[in-house]
Each structure stands twice: as structure tokens, then as C-alpha cells.
Design a protein around this motif. Sequence first.
Motif, PDB file in Angstrom:
ATOM      1  N   ALA A  85      -0.013  -8.344  -3.376  1.00  0.00           N
ATOM      2  CA  ALA A  85       0.178  -9.524  -2.827  1.00  0.00           C
ATOM      3  C   ALA A  85      -1.332 -10.097  -3.572  1.00  0.00           C
ATOM      4  N   GLY A 107       0.514   0.486   2.315  1.00  0.00           N
ATOM      5  CA  GLY A 107      -0.458  -0.543   2.585  1.00  0.00           C
ATOM      6  C   GLY A 107      -1.126  -0.955   0.867  1.00  0.00           C
ATOM      7  N   ALA A 108      -1.691  -0.451   0.297  1.00  0.00           N
ATOM      8  CA  ALA A 108      -2.317  -0.506  -0.642  1.00  0.00           C
ATOM      9  C   ALA A 108      -1.197  -0.875  -2.020  1.00  0.00           C
ATOM     10  N   ALA A 152      -5.042  -3.727  -7.753  1.00  0.00           N
ATOM     11  CA  ALA A 152      -4.496  -4.865  -8.134  1.00  0.00           C
ATOM     12  C   ALA A 152      -5.187  -4.873  -9.471  1.00  0.00           C
ATOM     13  N   ALA A 157      -6.366   2.559  -2.382  1.00  0.00           N
ATOM     14  CA  ALA A 157      -5.826   1.482  -3.361  1.00  0.00           C
ATOM     15  C   ALA A 157      -6.805   2.007  -4.950  1.00  0.00           C
ATOM     16  N   GLN A 194     -12.109  -4.863  -4.396  1.00  0.00           N
ATOM     17  CA  GLN A 194     -11.661  -3.932  -3.343  1.00  0.00           C
ATOM     18  C   GLN A 194     -10.355  -3.371  -2.718  1.00  0.00           C
ATOM     19  N   VAL A 195      -9.375  -3.815  -4.047  1.00  0.00           N
ATOM     20  CA  VAL A 195      -7.673  -3.232  -4.406  1.00  0.00           C
ATOM     21  C   VAL A 195      -7.628  -3.050  -5.519  1.00  0.00           C
ATOM     22  N   ALA A 205      -4.466  -9.183  -3.903  1.00  0.00           N
ATOM     23  CA  ALA A 205      -5.665  -8.961  -3.163  1.00  0.00           C
ATOM     24  C   ALA A 205      -6.389  -8.801  -4.453  1.00  0.00           C
ATOM     25  N   GLY A 257       1.367  -3.095  -1.301  1.00  0.00           N
ATOM     26  CA  GLY A 257       1.829  -4.303  -1.097  1.00  0.00           C
ATOM     27  C   GLY A 257       0.093  -5.055  -1.060  1.00  0.00           C
ATOM     28  N   LEU A 258      -1.338  -4.645  -0.769  1.00  0.00           N
ATOM     29  CA  LEU A 258      -2.747  -5.365  -1.400  1.00  0.00           C
ATOM     30  C   LEU A 258      -2.163  -6.226  -2.995  1.00  0.00           C
ATOM     31  N   ALA A 259      -2.172  -4.859  -3.120  1.00  0.00           N
ATOM     32  CA  ALA A 259      -2.125  -5.246  -5.311  1.00  0.00           C
ATOM     33  C   ALA A 259      -0.972  -6.512  -4.838  1.00  0.00           C
ATOM     34  N   ARG A 282       5.886  -2.813   1.797  1.00  0.00           N
ATOM     35  CA  ARG A 282       4.486  -4.178   2.320  1.00  0.00           C
ATOM     36  C   ARG A 282       4.912  -4.830   1.127  1.00  0.00           C
TER      37      ARG A 282
END
Length: 272
Positions: free
Chosen positions: A230, A223-224, A240, A166, A236-237, A232, A226-228, A259
Motif C-alpha cells: 500500500a 499485515g506486513a 516497502a 515487515a 516503518q515497514v 508504507a 498489505g502495508l508494504a 490484505r
Amino acid sequence: MSVDPRVSIHPDSSVLMAAIAARLITKLVDVQDKYGEATVVLTGGTVGIGTLKAVADSPAAPAVDWSKVNFWWGDERFVGSADPDRNAGQAFDALLSRIPVDPDRVHIPGSSDDFETPEEAAEDYARRLREAAAAEHAADMSDDRPEEPAALPRLDVVLLGVGPDAHVASLFPEQAGIREKERTVVGVRNSPKPPPLRISLTLPAINTAAEVWMVVAGEDKAGAVGLALAGATPVQVPAAGPRGTSRTLWLIDENAASRVPQQLVRKDATGA
Ligand SMILES: O=C(O)[C@H](O)[C@@H](O)[C@H](O)[C@H](O)COP(=O)(O)O
């Protein structure tokens, strides 16, 4: 204006890169119509460099007045100027050597040939950004000209690749760069991805841009991404964190999209 990210998903990475190239050409033409010149911040990585190659290969490329485009980089590896790892060298091979750029408008971050440390090169890059902003301010005859020049020139489009961890530009999770709140450019010493020494724009600098385009392909990024998306936290990300003042676009391929929160996915083909 809304700065909610918008997501546009393309079937594969070659369609993605061709589509980003088409958008970029159109954007630069539009911005030049408005301001006479345009400023783009480039990224490295497969998608970033492949996009530049797609721009050079496009029959529409001559629609842009390339001599009036200002080029900056979001990050650069602090190695020798001829090192194949340099994002700038890769960008020259893909695009800049194939279009009539004005060398005075091509702003490459310093290399280890010219500076002892990445921090010195970062300071130099920040100074050049300030000077460009001051020149822009001096030329601004509009009624709403701010009293003081900004630390950065107007950035019309910032392109950013995303790493599987990320990272964006050379801002890596949990490191000092992504926590920076004041400076526009930082030297990076411990990049987990080689080479370890780098120079990077910071989040406060990136987020002055009118438009930020996150350009991402590949399942290892799902994954990166999706998290960004969502929501985050950027420390950490890092992916984002970037937000354009008028638009944040995620231009991604299907492999990177598995994701992405469904409510963010546009159903039309273009996402325009
Ligand atoms: O400096 C670097 O290490 C890379 O340039 C890196 O930041 C890259 O932009 C992303 O990892 C996305 O790379 P891909 O487009 O190849 O997925």
C-alpha cells in the motif's frame, strides 16, 4: 523501465516454493545465456530455504550451469560458522551441497569464528562485494562500460523473505540498518528476532539488483505484505523499500495475500 511491484498469488506455500524454484531456474538459465554467468542473493527463512530445496529437487536443476552461478546472501546471523542458525549452512543443506557449485563463487558473510564484531564482518563482506564488482568491471569489454567500477557486482536476482514485523534481510523497522543511505553492508546489534547480532545488505545495495523477488507465505505476514504494497515508508515497514531496477515481484501464498490492494493482484495463474 517500470519498477512497480507485481504480485503473484499461489494457493499454498508448497506450490509457492515450487513455483519460485521454477522461476529461479529459468531466470538463471536466461541470465547465463546472456552473460555467461549469473548472480543470485539468497535469503533465509522457511520460504527461502524451502525454495532452495525445491530447486535441488527439480528435474530441471541441471539446466543451470551451477559452476557459473555467484551466490551471495542478503543477511547472515553473526554466530559461529557451524551454528544451525546460519542461513548459509541451511542453504548448503538445502541446495548448495547438492549441486556442482564453484566454491570461489560462494560468498558467505563472515562468522564470529573469524571476526570480533558484526561491523568487522560487514566491512569484510562489503570489501568482497567491491572486489567482485571490480573484477566484473575489468572483464567488461562493452562500449558502455562505466568509467569506475561500482560498489557491487551485477545482482541478477535478490530473494527476500519478509518477517511478520515487515523486516527484510536483517533490516528491522525503525532501526539504524533500514535508515542506512551510504554503506552497502551493515552490522546489526539489536535484532528483535534472535540472534541479535547480524550482518545485512542495506536498501541502497539491494536496490541495485535487476530483479527483487519478495517470497512470502503465511497469514502472520498478511499485515506486513498489505502495508508494504500500500506504499508504507520503509523505515516503518522495511518490506516497502526493496525495488529491482527492472522488476519487483511479490511471490506470495493466499494466506499472505489477504490484505493486498486489489488493483495489484494479477488475475492469471502465473503472474509472469
Ligand atoms: O534472519 C531471519 O530472522 C530470517 O531469515 C528472516 O529474515 C526470514 O527470512 C523472514 O522472517 C521470513 O521467514 P519465513 O520465510 O520463515 O516466513
